[in-house]
Design an enzyme around this catalytic site. Structure first.
Site, PDB file in Angstrom:
ATOM      1  N   ARG A 165       0.827  -1.225   0.000  1.00  0.00           N
ATOM      2  CA  ARG A 165       0.000   0.000   0.000  1.00  0.00           C
ATOM      3  C   ARG A 165       0.861   1.275   0.000  1.00  0.00           C
ATOM      4  O   ARG A 165       0.521   2.267   0.642  1.00  0.00           O
ATOM      5  CB  ARG A 165      -0.917   0.048   1.230  1.00  0.00           C
ATOM      6  CG  ARG A 165      -2.066  -0.916   1.197  1.00  0.00           C
ATOM      7  CD  ARG A 165      -2.983  -0.640   0.008  1.00  0.00           C
ATOM      8  NE  ARG A 165      -4.232  -1.354   0.131  1.00  0.00           N
ATOM      9  CZ  ARG A 165      -4.405  -2.636  -0.209  1.00  0.00           C
ATOM     10  NH1 ARG A 165      -3.418  -3.319  -0.717  1.00  0.00           N
ATOM     11  NH2 ARG A 165      -5.597  -3.211  -0.052  1.00  0.00           N
ATOM     12  N   SER A 239     -10.676   0.150   2.967  1.00  0.00           N
ATOM     13  CA  SER A 239      -9.976  -0.031   4.250  1.00  0.00           C
ATOM     14  C   SER A 239      -9.513   1.326   4.772  1.00  0.00           C
ATOM     15  O   SER A 239      -8.854   2.068   4.047  1.00  0.00           O
ATOM     16  CB  SER A 239      -8.751  -0.918   4.065  1.00  0.00           C
ATOM     17  OG  SER A 239      -9.113  -2.180   3.575  1.00  0.00           O
ATOM     18  N   GLU A 335      -5.093   4.738   6.166  1.00  0.00           N
ATOM     19  CA  GLU A 335      -4.750   4.482   4.763  1.00  0.00           C
ATOM     20  C   GLU A 335      -5.122   5.622   3.812  1.00  0.00           C
ATOM     21  O   GLU A 335      -4.286   6.028   2.995  1.00  0.00           O
ATOM     22  CB  GLU A 335      -5.383   3.167   4.298  1.00  0.00           C
ATOM     23  CG  GLU A 335      -4.675   2.640   3.084  1.00  0.00           C
ATOM     24  CD  GLU A 335      -5.524   1.717   2.246  1.00  0.00           C
ATOM     25  OE1 GLU A 335      -4.999   0.710   1.833  1.00  0.00           O
ATOM     26  OE2 GLU A 335      -6.698   2.019   1.975  1.00  0.00           O
TER      27      GLU A 335
END
Ligand code: EPU
Length: 339
Positions: A165, A239, A335
Site C-alpha cells: 500500500r 480499508s 490508509e
C-alpha cells in the site's frame, strides 16, 4: 482549458464531504495536464491531482487547483519480451472497467483486482492490492509528469519503489502526476486462487468447475459485494487502516491472549496482522457515533451514515486507533489521504 472556480468537491470523492476547491479543471491528455500545471504554478496555486476520490478525505476546502484527468484510452500490444500482452491505460479510465475489459478478452492477470474503486492513475500511488495480487505484480511502466520540472518521465517498477500500500508517489505526494500505466497480462501468468476467502468461495460455489479468469473475477466481485459497502449507498474509502506489521515476539505475545488472532508471516520474520480482526475484537463492528461508524461486515471500513463533516470521521478513527494501541500495543496507520 476551462478553469472553474469555487467548485463543490462533494461528487468527486466517495466519502463526499462538502468541501470546495478554489479552482478546478478537467484535462484530456499529457499536453493539457502540463498546461494546467503550468497555469497553477504561475499563480502559486497548490495542485492536487484527483483520481476516483476513493482514497481521499477532504477535511477543509482546497485552496489551489484540483485537476481531474478524463482521458480514457486503453491499448493492447504484444509484450516486448515475447511473454503475453501489455495493456496501456490512461489515468482517467476507471480501474474496474480496465479489469473488466481484460477479463472479457480472457487475459489472466488483473481478475483478483476486480471491483476496486478509483481510476487507473491512482492505482500505483497506493499499490492497490487484493486477494493475493498487488498492482506491482503486474506492473511494467508508467508515464508521470514530474511537477517541479514539467518533464514527462517513463518510470520502471524499481523507480516507483512499490511496497505494501505504498510507493514513491505516496511518499512524495504531489511531486508526480501519473498519466498512463502499462501492465503485463496473459502469457505465462496463471490464476491465483490461494487467498483463503477466494479459495473457500470457489470450493463452496463452484466445486465442479475448473476456475477460469471470468469465474475468478465474478467470485471476487461477489466476495467484495458481500463484505464491502457500495460507496454510492454508504460513503466510504475502503480499508481505513493499513494492516500493521509487528515483530515475531510481539505476535507470539499477543497470541497468548488471543489464540485466534489472524497473522500472516512475512519474508523477514515479522507478522502482518489483520487490522479488521483487531478492531472487530474490540467490538466495533456496526458501531456508530456522530453520523459516522464502522461497517457491520468488515471492521476495517469506516462509513459516513449521515451528512456530517470529516472531523467526526477523524475522531472515530482516532478513538479506534487509541483503543487498538491500548489493547494490542499496535499502532494503526490511516490508509486514505487526509487533506
Ligand atoms: N476480519 C475479521 N473481522 C473483520 C474484518 C476482517 O475477523 O471485521 C478477519 C477476516 O476474517 C480475515 C482477516 O481478518 O481472516 C482479513 O480480512 P479480509 O480478507 O477481509 O482482508 P483485510 O486484511 O481486512 C485487505 C485489504 C483490502 C482487500 C482485502 C482482500 C488492506 C488495508 N486491506 O483487507 O483492501 O480487499 O485484503 O485482499 O490491506 C482497501 O485497501 O481499501 C481494501 C478493501
Amino acid at each position: 482549458m476551462v478553469i472553474e472556480h469555487d467548485v463543490d468537491l462533494t461528487p468527486y470523492t466517495t466519502f463526499g464531504f462538502k468541501q470546495r476547491a478554489a479552482h478546478f479543471v478537467e484535462v484530456d491528455g499529457e499536453q493539457a495536464l502540463l498546461e494546467a500545471v503550468r497555469h497553477a504554478q504561475q499563480r502559486h496555486w497548490p495542485i492536487l491531482a484527483l483520481g476516483g476520490g476513493s482514497n481521499l478525505v477532504f477535511t477543509r476546502d482546497f485552496p489551489g487547483l484540483v485537476i481531474r484527468q478524463i482521458d480514457s484510452s486503453v491499448r493492447y500490444t504484444d509484450a516486448t519480451d515475447g511473454n503475453g500482452t501489455h495493456v496501456t491505460s490512461s489515468a482517467g479510465v476507471l480501474w474496474h472497467e480496465l479489469v473488466m475489459d481484460t477479463v472479457d478478452r480472457d487475459f489472466i492477470g488483473l481478475e483478483n483486482l476486480s471491483l476496486i474503486p478509483g481510476q487507473v492513475g491512482a492505482a500505483p500511488v497506493q499499490n492497490i492490492g487484493a486477494y493475493g495480487v498487488e498492482l506491482c505484480d503486474r506492473f511494467v511502466a508508467l508515464r508521470a509528469l514530474h511537477v517541479p520540472t514539467g518533464e514527462w518521465l517513463t518510470m520502471t517498477a524499481e523507480e516507483c519503489h512499490f511496497s505494501y500500500r505504498d510507493s514513491l508517489f505516496k511518499r512524495q505526494q504531489d511531486e508526480y502526476i501519473i498519466g498512463q500505466v502499462t501492465l503485463h497480462i496473459g502469457g505465462d501468468l496463471e490464476l491465483n486462487t490461494e487467498y483463503r476467502a477466494l479459495a473457500e468461495y470457489l470450493a463452496s460455489h463452484f466445486q465442479d468447475r475448473r476456475p477460469d479468469v471470468k469465474l475468478v473475477s465474478e467470485s471476487i466481485c461477489a466476495i467484495r459485494t458481500s463484505k464491502l459497502p457500495d460507496p454510492a449507498r454508504l460513503p466510504n474509502a475502503g480499508s481505513f487502516f493499513h494492516n500493521p506489521v509487528v515483530s515475531r515476539s510481539h505476535y507470539t505475545d499477543l497470541l497468548q491472549n488471543y489464540p485466534d488472532m489472524i497473522g500472516y508471516p512475512q519474508e523477514n520474520g515479522s507478522y502482518k496482522l489483520a487490522a479488521g480482526w483487531l478492531i472487530d475484537k474490540l467490538g466495533y463492528k456496526g458501531y456508530r457515533q456522530n453520523g459516522v461508524g464502522v461497517h457491520g461486515k468488515q471492521a476495517l471500513v469506516l462509513i459516513k451514515y449521515h451528512q456530517t463533516d470529516a472531523v467526526a470521521l477523524i475522531r472515530l478513527a482516532e478513538k479506534i486507533r487509541d483503543h487498538v494501541l491500548q489493547e494490542f500495543q499496535v499502532s494503526l496507520k490511516i490508509e486514505p489521504r487526509i487533506l
